[in-house]
Write an enzyme that holds these catalytic residues in place. Sequence first.
Site, PDB file in Angstrom:
ATOM      1  N   HIS A   1      47.808  48.148  44.558  1.00  0.00           N
ATOM      2  CA  HIS A   1      46.407  48.266  45.164  1.00  0.00           C
ATOM      3  C   HIS A   1      46.687  48.143  46.831  1.00  0.00           C
ATOM      4  O   HIS A   1      46.093  48.883  47.663  1.00  0.00           O
ATOM      5  CB  HIS A   1      45.585  47.321  44.520  1.00  0.00           C
ATOM      6  CG  HIS A   1      43.937  47.152  45.468  1.00  0.00           C
ATOM      7  ND1 HIS A   1      43.840  46.229  46.330  1.00  0.00           N
ATOM      8  CD2 HIS A   1      43.170  47.946  45.343  1.00  0.00           C
ATOM      9  CE1 HIS A   1      42.763  46.394  46.766  1.00  0.00           C
ATOM     10  NE2 HIS A   1      42.166  47.496  46.417  1.00  0.00           N
TER      11      HIS A   1
ATOM     12  N   GLU B   1      37.942  41.580  49.981  1.00  0.00           N
ATOM     13  CA  GLU B   1      37.605  42.228  48.819  1.00  0.00           C
ATOM     14  C   GLU B   1      37.628  41.420  47.518  1.00  0.00           C
ATOM     15  O   GLU B   1      36.707  41.277  46.477  1.00  0.00           O
ATOM     16  CB  GLU B   1      38.389  43.664  48.467  1.00  0.00           C
ATOM     17  CG  GLU B   1      38.102  44.196  47.539  1.00  0.00           C
ATOM     18  CD  GLU B   1      39.010  45.761  47.157  1.00  0.00           C
ATOM     19  OE1 GLU B   1      38.591  46.422  46.515  1.00  0.00           O
ATOM     20  OE2 GLU B   1      40.057  45.758  48.055  1.00  0.00           O
TER      21      GLU B   1
ATOM     22  N   GLU C   1      47.940  51.294  48.243  1.00  0.00           N
ATOM     23  CA  GLU C   1      46.967  52.343  48.249  1.00  0.00           C
ATOM     24  C   GLU C   1      46.311  52.133  49.616  1.00  0.00           C
ATOM     25  O   GLU C   1      46.136  53.230  50.375  1.00  0.00           O
ATOM     26  CB  GLU C   1      46.211  52.330  47.221  1.00  0.00           C
ATOM     27  CG  GLU C   1      44.907  53.235  47.163  1.00  0.00           C
ATOM     28  CD  GLU C   1      43.570  52.418  47.039  1.00  0.00           C
ATOM     29  OE1 GLU C   1      42.713  52.594  47.570  1.00  0.00           O
ATOM     30  OE2 GLU C   1      43.756  51.825  45.775  1.00  0.00           O
ATOM     31  N   HIS C   2      45.881  51.210  49.991  1.00  0.00           N
ATOM     32  CA  HIS C   2      45.252  50.519  51.368  1.00  0.00           C
ATOM     33  C   HIS C   2      46.081  51.056  52.442  1.00  0.00           C
ATOM     34  O   HIS C   2      45.546  51.814  53.568  1.00  0.00           O
ATOM     35  CB  HIS C   2      44.767  49.216  51.493  1.00  0.00           C
ATOM     36  CG  HIS C   2      43.409  48.701  50.916  1.00  0.00           C
ATOM     37  ND1 HIS C   2      42.335  48.171  51.249  1.00  0.00           N
ATOM     38  CD2 HIS C   2      43.276  49.017  49.422  1.00  0.00           C
ATOM     39  CE1 HIS C   2      41.548  47.909  50.404  1.00  0.00           C
ATOM     40  NE2 HIS C   2      41.903  48.443  49.181  1.00  0.00           N
TER      41      HIS C   2
END
Length: 419
Positions: free
Chosen positions: A46, A126, A49-50
């Site tokens: 994840h 997040e 991906e950022h």
Amino acid sequence: MITLTTLSNGFRIVTDPMPGLQSATVGVWVGAGARHETAGQTGIAHFLEHMAFKGTARRSARQIAEAIEDVGGYINAYTSRETTAYYARVLAADVPLALDVIADIVLNPAFDPAEIETERHVILQEIGQALDTPDDIVFDWLQETAFPDQPMGRPILGPAENVARFAAPDFRGFVQGHYTPARMILAAAGAVDHGRLVDAAEALFGGLGARAAPAQLPARFAGGERRELRDLEQVHMALAFPAPAWSDPDLYAAQIYATLMGGGMSSRLFQTLREEAGLCYSVFAQASAHEDTGILTLYAGTGAEDVAELAERTIAELRRAPGDITRAEVDRARAQMRAGLLMGQESPSARAERLARHLAIWDRVPPIEEIVARIDAVGLTEARGFAEALAAGGQMAMALYGPAEGAPDAATLAARLAA
């Protein structure tokens, strides 16, 4: 017509032209997600991906966004348990630009230390937001309870302590290990030309060396309970049961069962728990499939004084289902699934997603008529059979968050269901 080409290094290009459209969705789906991480890597897929959007050797983060938005398109990405996807929707004339940007962010992320620190803070926020969202975090806890001590059960966002220490070498190591050509699919739908995409893909991805990726650890549903007590307005209750994998012949029976149990306002749980008993506002069920396993989840939220009744009524509905699911319920669930599938055919984004997902699962893209036929093949016998197997299976996971002191324990509920 759906067309597939495989480059010599194993990279696949699949397209589904949609005559009459002036736009297209194009993206790269990588078979590397949360379940491909080690315990020490949890959260890196994840985070990676950022970082793809935080700059490359050719473009800054701002230039990546502006390249697509200057032509009126949008670009996005997501990470799931088995996939990381990078995709854009643009007008037909801008498909080459979109593919160039996507290839750039996938193949050439800069991993600038300053950008890593900025995005680290974003992801920690997040994670904090997820912890403050009960009907979100309860599903992470449910997944962990269903698949304990294994990659399938770990959170996609990762724990804060992992996110706090990832650095550029960690990202490069994960890419080197998992972003292999055979695990990458370029999928496009809408106003696309297959031959031109193949030529572009050859130039952009053809130079990647073919290499083996690490073996994937199998998933094993174990079940159990996690109860997090907190002074909230509601108790958030989520239940999980083993369900079929993508290749399992019972896949569509499971999805139809989930739909008729909690897939809409006419579903059993909605009618029983909300409309008749007034116990909750939100209630739903869904069946999710993975490469080698699946999970059927139920969710409802209620007040502390009603959680015991909510749990008991839910189990009672699951116990009743094998004997009294009706043909009308199965027909309605089939119609909902069929309509959702066919309506998705009108969206190039949904079509591109379907192309990549099915190609990754079956190494081919079944015609839409074949999927509809599989849905329509599920009748009353199959739906009741799945309901009976679920009730008798004896495996259940439960996650509770909130003032849940009055809720029955998972073992009691599982025994009551199987009795």
